[in-house]
Motif scaffolding. Structure first.
Motif, PDB file in Angstrom:
ATOM      1  N   THR A  71     -32.273  70.438 -50.894  1.00  0.00           N
ATOM      2  CA  THR A  71     -32.923  69.919 -49.705  1.00  0.00           C
ATOM      3  C   THR A  71     -32.242  69.761 -48.854  1.00  0.00           C
ATOM      4  O   THR A  71     -30.625  68.776 -48.855  1.00  0.00           O
ATOM      5  CB  THR A  71     -34.142  68.258 -50.500  1.00  0.00           C
ATOM      6  OG1 THR A  71     -34.743  68.826 -51.054  1.00  0.00           O
ATOM      7  CG2 THR A  71     -34.438  68.263 -49.067  1.00  0.00           C
ATOM      8  N   SER A  72     -32.196  70.321 -47.628  1.00  0.00           N
ATOM      9  CA  SER A  72     -31.314  69.836 -46.322  1.00  0.00           C
ATOM     10  C   SER A  72     -31.694  68.070 -45.717  1.00  0.00           C
ATOM     11  O   SER A  72     -32.833  67.430 -46.104  1.00  0.00           O
ATOM     12  CB  SER A  72     -32.007  70.482 -45.483  1.00  0.00           C
ATOM     13  OG  SER A  72     -31.109  70.539 -43.971  1.00  0.00           O
ATOM     14  N   LYS A  73     -30.838  67.748 -44.764  1.00  0.00           N
ATOM     15  CA  LYS A  73     -30.822  66.206 -44.740  1.00  0.00           C
ATOM     16  C   LYS A  73     -31.949  66.194 -43.584  1.00  0.00           C
ATOM     17  O   LYS A  73     -32.501  65.175 -43.393  1.00  0.00           O
ATOM     18  CB  LYS A  73     -28.986  65.930 -44.222  1.00  0.00           C
ATOM     19  CG  LYS A  73     -28.682  66.884 -42.899  1.00  0.00           C
ATOM     20  CD  LYS A  73     -27.416  66.245 -42.546  1.00  0.00           C
ATOM     21  CE  LYS A  73     -26.626  66.951 -41.789  1.00  0.00           C
ATOM     22  NZ  LYS A  73     -26.177  68.371 -42.748  1.00  0.00           N
ATOM     23  N   GLU A  74     -31.877  67.729 -43.103  1.00  0.00           N
ATOM     24  CA  GLU A  74     -32.482  67.352 -42.001  1.00  0.00           C
ATOM     25  C   GLU A  74     -34.132  68.468 -41.876  1.00  0.00           C
ATOM     26  O   GLU A  74     -35.037  68.634 -41.508  1.00  0.00           O
ATOM     27  CB  GLU A  74     -32.510  68.208 -40.633  1.00  0.00           C
ATOM     28  CG  GLU A  74     -30.687  68.249 -39.964  1.00  0.00           C
ATOM     29  CD  GLU A  74     -30.583  69.146 -39.546  1.00  0.00           C
ATOM     30  OE1 GLU A  74     -30.955  70.424 -39.543  1.00  0.00           O
ATOM     31  OE2 GLU A  74     -29.071  68.622 -38.816  1.00  0.00           O
ATOM     32  N   ASP A  75     -34.733  68.096 -43.759  1.00  0.00           N
ATOM     33  CA  ASP A  75     -35.578  68.330 -44.102  1.00  0.00           C
ATOM     34  C   ASP A  75     -36.910  68.198 -43.452  1.00  0.00           C
ATOM     35  O   ASP A  75     -37.408  66.810 -42.773  1.00  0.00           O
ATOM     36  CB  ASP A  75     -36.252  68.332 -45.735  1.00  0.00           C
ATOM     37  CG  ASP A  75     -37.302  68.692 -45.932  1.00  0.00           C
ATOM     38  OD1 ASP A  75     -37.691  69.887 -46.610  1.00  0.00           O
ATOM     39  OD2 ASP A  75     -37.690  67.768 -46.135  1.00  0.00           O
ATOM     40  N   GLU A  76     -38.298  69.082 -43.017  1.00  0.00           N
ATOM     41  CA  GLU A  76     -39.361  68.457 -42.198  1.00  0.00           C
ATOM     42  C   GLU A  76     -39.293  67.279 -43.144  1.00  0.00           C
ATOM     43  O   GLU A  76     -40.661  66.211 -42.290  1.00  0.00           O
ATOM     44  CB  GLU A  76     -40.040  69.206 -41.964  1.00  0.00           C
ATOM     45  CG  GLU A  76     -39.764  70.458 -40.552  1.00  0.00           C
ATOM     46  CD  GLU A  76     -41.217  71.399 -40.310  1.00  0.00           C
ATOM     47  OE1 GLU A  76     -42.253  70.760 -40.162  1.00  0.00           O
ATOM     48  OE2 GLU A  76     -41.046  72.875 -39.880  1.00  0.00           O
ATOM     49  N   GLY A  77     -40.430  67.952 -44.065  1.00  0.00           N
ATOM     50  CA  GLY A  77     -41.493  66.516 -44.598  1.00  0.00           C
ATOM     51  C   GLY A  77     -39.636  64.742 -44.682  1.00  0.00           C
ATOM     52  O   GLY A  77     -40.464  63.682 -44.364  1.00  0.00           O
ATOM     53  N   LEU A  78     -38.966  64.933 -45.012  1.00  0.00           N
ATOM     54  CA  LEU A  78     -37.991  63.744 -45.384  1.00  0.00           C
ATOM     55  C   LEU A  78     -37.839  62.913 -44.132  1.00  0.00           C
ATOM     56  O   LEU A  78     -37.526  61.799 -43.840  1.00  0.00           O
ATOM     57  CB  LEU A  78     -36.698  64.175 -46.329  1.00  0.00           C
ATOM     58  CG  LEU A  78     -36.874  64.572 -47.419  1.00  0.00           C
ATOM     59  CD1 LEU A  78     -35.260  64.800 -47.437  1.00  0.00           C
ATOM     60  CD2 LEU A  78     -37.407  63.712 -48.343  1.00  0.00           C
TER      61      LEU A  78
END
Length: 185
Positions: A71-78
């Protein structure tokens, strides 16, 4: 993903709003620009993104832990979960999983123990900041981050709290078996 975001947001709405927010939840003023950070864990460099509230420091803080997919640090859910925490006065750290984005390493071969070490290193980044209350740093995790990585990291880091959302119902071994058999099909 939408279901767990909804659950978390409803739980966060029960938290008091920071002093910079109105009763309806809208933010007065702007949050600080997210800050890129780099830190080490097990001889690799990991990348993260710290989001800070508009209220005055020091802040309680939370590391967001993703599930079993890189997962990316800029993931929409997070980012949606982070925004809810920030609106309530928390500093929030999201990271690029090992081998994702600007983080080094291999996600597919990382053990749960190693991923917990990464989470502990992320919490240490927050604890070292003068604008964070070191005794008020915890974890929020979903799926694998809730059931396996989060509890390991919370215990190792002496976390102030752990919010576990939607953990899997299988043991790590059964989960990996089902995951791999699905990929082989």
């Amino acid at each position: 993903a939408a279901r767990w975001i909804g659950i978390v947001l409803s739980l966060l709405l029960a938290l008091p709003l920071s002093a910079q927010n109105q009763a309806d939840g809208t933010i007065v003023g702007k949050s600080a620009v997210p800050q890129e950070v780099r830190f080490g864990s097990d001889n690799v460099s990991l990348a993260g993104l710290i989001r800070l509230p508009a209220s005055p420091p020091p802040y309680p803080a939370v590391v967001l832990l993703a599930g079993s997919l890189p997962t990316s640090k800029e993931d929409e859910g997070l980012a949606a979960v982070a925004a809810a925490f920030v609106a309530r006065g928390f500093a929030v750290l999201t990271t690029d999983s090992r081998g994702t984005g600007a983080s080094q390493g291999e996600f597919d071969t990382a053990s749960l123990e190693l991923l917990a070490d990464d989470a502990v290193a992320a919490a240490a980044v927050l604890r070292q900041r003068p604008d964070v209350r070191a005794e008020a740093v915890g974890f929020w995790g979903v799926s694998q981050g809730a059931s396996w990585v989060g509890p390991l990291a919370a215990r190792r880091a002496g976390a102030a709290f752990l919010v576990a959302v939607s953990g899997p119902l299988l043991s790590p071994e059964n989960h990996v078996h089902r995951f791999l058999s699905g990929r082989l099909r």
